[in-house]
Design a protein around this motif. Structure first.
Motif, PDB file in Angstrom:
ATOM      1  N   GLY A  27      48.783  41.787  -6.985  1.00 35.71           N
ATOM      2  CA  GLY A  27      48.796  40.928  -5.810  1.00 35.71           C
ATOM      3  C   GLY A  27      47.390  40.537  -5.413  1.00 35.71           C
ATOM      4  O   GLY A  27      46.422  40.779  -6.142  1.00 35.71           O
ATOM      5  N   SER A  28      47.253  39.936  -4.234  1.00 36.63           N
ATOM      6  CA  SER A  28      45.935  39.534  -3.743  1.00 36.63           C
ATOM      7  C   SER A  28      45.788  39.898  -2.272  1.00 36.63           C
ATOM      8  O   SER A  28      46.753  39.852  -1.505  1.00 36.63           O
ATOM      9  CB  SER A  28      45.726  38.025  -3.934  1.00 36.63           C
ATOM     10  N   TRP A  29      44.568  40.287  -1.907  1.00 38.01           N
ATOM     11  CA  TRP A  29      44.191  40.541  -0.519  1.00 38.01           C
ATOM     12  C   TRP A  29      43.032  39.614  -0.191  1.00 38.01           C
ATOM     13  O   TRP A  29      42.049  39.538  -0.944  1.00 38.01           O
ATOM     14  CB  TRP A  29      43.762  41.986  -0.307  1.00 38.01           C
ATOM     15  N   THR A  30      43.140  38.917   0.946  1.00 38.50           N
ATOM     16  CA  THR A  30      42.095  38.002   1.392  1.00 38.50           C
ATOM     17  C   THR A  30      41.755  38.324   2.836  1.00 38.50           C
ATOM     18  O   THR A  30      42.654  38.413   3.680  1.00 38.50           O
ATOM     19  CB  THR A  30      42.563  36.536   1.276  1.00 38.50           C
ATOM     20  N   PHE A  31      40.470  38.479   3.128  1.00 40.55           N
ATOM     21  CA  PHE A  31      40.026  38.859   4.474  1.00 40.55           C
ATOM     22  C   PHE A  31      38.966  37.870   4.941  1.00 40.55           C
ATOM     23  O   PHE A  31      37.951  37.676   4.283  1.00 40.55           O
ATOM     24  CB  PHE A  31      39.458  40.277   4.450  1.00 40.55           C
ATOM     25  N   ASN A  32      39.219  37.247   6.111  1.00 42.50           N
ATOM     26  CA  ASN A  32      38.275  36.256   6.637  1.00 42.50           C
ATOM     27  C   ASN A  32      37.515  36.738   7.865  1.00 42.50           C
ATOM     28  O   ASN A  32      36.875  35.947   8.554  1.00 42.50           O
ATOM     29  CB  ASN A  32      39.009  34.951   6.971  1.00 42.50           C
ATOM     30  N   GLY A  33      37.558  38.041   8.130  1.00 44.19           N
ATOM     31  CA  GLY A  33      36.872  38.590   9.290  1.00 44.19           C
ATOM     32  C   GLY A  33      37.771  38.776  10.492  1.00 44.19           C
ATOM     33  O   GLY A  33      37.451  39.553  11.389  1.00 44.19           O
ATOM     34  N   GLU A  34      38.890  38.087  10.505  1.00 49.17           N
ATOM     35  CA  GLU A  34      39.837  38.194  11.613  1.00 49.17           C
ATOM     36  C   GLU A  34      41.238  38.559  11.144  1.00 49.17           C
ATOM     37  O   GLU A  34      42.011  39.159  11.893  1.00 49.17           O
ATOM     38  CB  GLU A  34      39.906  36.863  12.390  1.00 49.17           C
ATOM     39  N   LEU A  35      41.554  38.216   9.909  1.00 48.57           N
ATOM     40  CA  LEU A  35      42.916  38.384   9.401  1.00 48.57           C
ATOM     41  C   LEU A  35      42.862  38.831   7.940  1.00 48.57           C
ATOM     42  O   LEU A  35      42.093  38.291   7.142  1.00 48.57           O
ATOM     43  CB  LEU A  35      43.681  37.065   9.510  1.00 48.57           C
ATOM     44  N   LEU A  36      43.701  39.822   7.617  1.00 46.72           N
ATOM     45  CA  LEU A  36      43.882  40.248   6.232  1.00 46.72           C
ATOM     46  C   LEU A  36      45.216  39.689   5.746  1.00 46.72           C
ATOM     47  O   LEU A  36      46.265  40.005   6.305  1.00 46.72           O
ATOM     48  CB  LEU A  36      43.874  41.771   6.125  1.00 46.72           C
ATOM     49  N   ARG A  37      45.152  38.879   4.710  1.00 45.00           N
ATOM     50  CA  ARG A  37      46.350  38.249   4.144  1.00 45.00           C
ATOM     51  C   ARG A  37      46.712  38.982   2.863  1.00 45.00           C
ATOM     52  O   ARG A  37      45.918  39.041   1.916  1.00 45.00           O
ATOM     53  CB  ARG A  37      46.087  36.765   3.872  1.00 45.00           C
ATOM     54  N   ILE A  38      47.926  39.559   2.829  1.00 45.96           N
ATOM     55  CA  ILE A  38      48.399  40.346   1.698  1.00 45.96           C
ATOM     56  C   ILE A  38      49.536  39.591   1.018  1.00 45.96           C
ATOM     57  O   ILE A  38      50.556  39.284   1.648  1.00 45.96           O
ATOM     58  CB  ILE A  38      48.888  41.727   2.154  1.00 45.96           C
ATOM     59  N   VAL A  39      49.358  39.289  -0.268  1.00 45.07           N
ATOM     60  CA  VAL A  39      50.365  38.544  -1.026  1.00 45.07           C
ATOM     61  C   VAL A  39      50.732  39.362  -2.262  1.00 45.07           C
ATOM     62  O   VAL A  39      49.847  39.732  -3.035  1.00 45.07           O
ATOM     63  CB  VAL A  39      49.841  37.159  -1.461  1.00 45.07           C
ATOM     64  N   PRO A  40      52.019  39.678  -2.456  1.00 43.35           N
ATOM     65  CA  PRO A  40      52.396  40.454  -3.650  1.00 43.35           C
ATOM     66  C   PRO A  40      52.263  39.621  -4.912  1.00 43.35           C
ATOM     67  O   PRO A  40      52.296  38.389  -4.867  1.00 43.35           O
ATOM     68  CB  PRO A  40      53.860  40.810  -3.371  1.00 43.35           C
ATOM     69  N   GLY A  41      52.096  40.308  -6.056  1.00 43.85           N
ATOM     70  CA  GLY A  41      52.053  39.602  -7.322  1.00 43.85           C
ATOM     71  C   GLY A  41      53.408  38.982  -7.653  1.00 43.85           C
ATOM     72  O   GLY A  41      54.416  39.243  -6.996  1.00 43.85           O
ATOM     73  N   SER A  42      53.436  38.185  -8.686  1.00 46.60           N
ATOM     74  CA  SER A  42      54.668  37.470  -9.039  1.00 46.60           C
ATOM     75  C   SER A  42      55.321  38.011 -10.305  1.00 46.60           C
ATOM     76  O   SER A  42      56.327  37.471 -10.759  1.00 46.60           O
ATOM     77  CB  SER A  42      54.365  35.976  -9.239  1.00 46.60           C
ATOM     78  N   GLY A  43      54.768  39.082 -10.864  1.00 43.03           N
ATOM     79  CA  GLY A  43      55.313  39.620 -12.101  1.00 43.03           C
ATOM     80  C   GLY A  43      56.629  40.351 -11.903  1.00 43.03           C
ATOM     81  O   GLY A  43      57.015  40.701 -10.787  1.00 43.03           O
TER      82      GLY A  43
END
Length: 287
Positions: free
Chosen positions: A9-25
């Motif tokens: 999956g992927s984790w993205t952090f912009n300083g205010e919000l952590l966005r967690i997206v699972p992988g697609s496999g």
């Protein structure tokens, strides 16, 4: 902005919000696929760590108590691959994972984010109506009533008693745990005025149980949906001390030095280093 993307999956952090997206496999757990993308505000985060292992490791997020019904009801029992707050990191991405964890920790320090209990949920609670099945039955919750229906795997006691239904106002607690060893996984409801049941889960009429599925599919989401709609005591939160300007200044300077070292060692690209450095300088200039 900090980001790490791996097959899990992927984790993205912009300083205010952590966005967690699972992988697609195809190996992504049913629970994470059902849950989908999760957005975690900074104020909901109590901590984050990278846990090394022989073949890489895991990024693991810890939330404040009361911030997320799913995190609370699972009580740390969700492990990989079902835990949405844990990311499997291959060996080649360990450096990026460590940097990512440092970025969140430093942001928590700079902004003096509290780590104690929340008086209200900071993440969305599961929508209703919601249904999940596992093992000997299925649980239905429409926001007002819970209904348990038994499958062909149910014990004779449950078959004879038939479906069970009780209003939310009669429920005083919900418990969930995964299957472990020879024990059953369970989704159990506690009813006001009833003593805790001493019956095994396969005979407990307030309980859906399973002995094969490790995490019981989406049953933990039903548990979270019910928990989120039960009254809870409002914790008294201590007043957070105002951050000292020197403390913030020192934390930013330390982080800038760490970023320079990561850049020199090749963990960060020129672009990643420049972006992170500019973000830290902006924090240094904030009043």
């Amino acid at each position: 902005m900090a980001e790490i993307a791996v097959p899990d999956g992927s984790w993205t952090f912009n300083g205010e919000l952590l966005r967690i997206v699972p992988g697609s496999g195809k190996d992504i757990d049913e629970l994470r696929r059902t849950l989908g993308e999760v957005r975690v505000p900074l104020e909901a985060i109590a901590g984050v760590a990278f846990e090394p292992a022989r073949k890489g490791g895991h990024l693991r997020l810890r939330l404040r108590k009361g911030a997320d019904a799913l995190f609370d009801v699972a009580a740390g029992a969700l492990g990989p691959p079902a835990d949405p707050y844990r990311l499997a990191v291959p060996k080649g991405r360990v450096g990026a994972a460590e940097y990512f964890a440092d970025e969140i920790r430093d942001t928590l320090t700079v902004y003096q984010t509290p780590s104690g209990p929340c008086d209200d949920y900071l993440l969305p609670v599961p929508d209703v109506p919601i249904t999940a099945s596992a093992g000997d039955g299925a649980a239905f919750f429409d926001g007002e009533r819970v209904r348990l229906e038994w499958s062909g795997w149910a014990a004779t006691e449950k078959e004879k008693a038939g479906p069970q239904e009780f209003p939310l106002s009669d429920i005083c607690g919900v418990e969930w745990k995964p299957q472990s060893g020879m024990g059953y996984g369970t989704l159990r409801f506690r009813i006001k005025g009833e003593a805790p049941s001493a019956k095994p889960p396969q005979k407990d009429l307030r309980c859906v149980s399973w002995g094969i599925q490790r995490f019981g599919g989406a049953t933990v989401l039903v548990a979270a949906a019910v928990l989120a709609r039960l009254p809870r005591e409002q914790p008294e939160l201590p007043a957070a001390p105002a951050p000292g300007a020197d403390d913030v200044h020192d934390a930013v300077l330390r982080r800038l030095a760490e970023l320079g070292e990561l850049h020199r060692s090749g963990v960060l690209t020129d672009e990643e280093f420049a972006t992170a450095k500019q973000a830290m300088i902006r924090r240094l200039q904030e009043p």
